[in-house]
Design a protein around this motif. Sequence first.
Motif, PDB file in Angstrom:
ATOM      1  N   LEU A   2       0.766  -1.207  -0.074  1.00 21.36           N
ATOM      2  CA  LEU A   2       0.068   0.168   0.137  1.00 21.36           C
ATOM      3  C   LEU A   2       0.821   1.272  -0.059  1.00 21.36           C
ATOM      4  O   LEU A   2       1.878   1.333   0.717  1.00 21.36           O
ATOM      5  CB  LEU A   2      -1.064  -0.073   1.287  1.00 21.36           C
ATOM      6  N   ALA A  52      -2.885   4.870   1.953  1.00 19.25           N
ATOM      7  CA  ALA A  52      -4.035   3.825   1.052  1.00 19.25           C
ATOM      8  C   ALA A  52      -4.409   2.787   2.204  1.00 19.25           C
ATOM      9  O   ALA A  52      -3.784   2.832   3.038  1.00 19.25           O
ATOM     10  CB  ALA A  52      -3.346   3.431  -0.123  1.00 19.25           C
ATOM     11  N   THR A  53      -5.339   2.154   1.689  1.00 17.98           N
ATOM     12  CA  THR A  53      -5.828   0.991   2.534  1.00 17.98           C
ATOM     13  C   THR A  53      -6.522   0.063   1.539  1.00 17.98           C
ATOM     14  O   THR A  53      -6.417   0.242   0.320  1.00 17.98           O
ATOM     15  CB  THR A  53      -6.767   1.344   3.861  1.00 17.98           C
ATOM     16  N   VAL A  54      -7.085  -0.901   1.893  1.00 18.54           N
ATOM     17  CA  VAL A  54      -7.883  -2.154   1.390  1.00 18.54           C
ATOM     18  C   VAL A  54      -9.052  -2.437   1.962  1.00 18.54           C
ATOM     19  O   VAL A  54      -9.184  -2.447   3.060  1.00 18.54           O
ATOM     20  CB  VAL A  54      -6.850  -3.376   0.910  1.00 18.54           C
ATOM     21  N   PRO A 106      -8.688  -1.952  -3.662  1.00 16.41           N
ATOM     22  CA  PRO A 106      -7.929  -0.841  -3.121  1.00 16.41           C
ATOM     23  C   PRO A 106      -8.652   0.242  -2.849  1.00 16.41           C
ATOM     24  O   PRO A 106      -9.803   0.851  -3.424  1.00 16.41           O
ATOM     25  CB  PRO A 106      -6.833  -0.795  -4.399  1.00 16.41           C
TER      26      PRO A 106
END
Length: 181
Positions: free
Chosen positions: A106, A110-112, A127
């Motif tokens: 990442l 950001a993250t998921v 994403p």
Amino acid sequence: MVILRHTPGLHVPYAWLRVGSVSRRSIHNGAAVTAQLTINGLIVGLIENDGNGGLTELFSPNYLFGWQRMNAYRTASRHHGEPIAEDRLLDALVTEAELDKAIAGLEPGATVARLIDACDYTVDTQPVAAAPRDQDAERLLAATLPPGRTGTRWQIWSGHGWTDLPPRRSAGHREGQETLP
């Protein structure tokens, strides 16, 4: 017992059995998967699913592990306190590796997000360019994620664990209005 961080309620007897590299390829029925099963980084078997609706299987001619030790590992593992089938356990180990890799890659900030099914298995990931910082941002994110045919709820990676996102609202729902089942 070790709790796997990406499969809620799954306890395994030890952490040194892991999945190394994972290869997915699209086929006409879905996706075929091949993954390396490792002990402390040493390859001891291959996990395979041909993508045609069959079981995920372990192929391990290695004297260090083999089917007997896999059976002992599976027998000692528990999902919400219940025994787990070998193919589901292998699928979970593959998912653990894939999510670990996605999280490690990442960009800052950001993250998921992931969609999980009724058995707490990941069925989709997306994403997210900017991690939500409050409940309003989480609601906005939840509204933009695609509805899942087989999933029950979306979660977001918080940096140390998974958090449920607010449920999607139906088209006719207004703020403050109860949603009937």
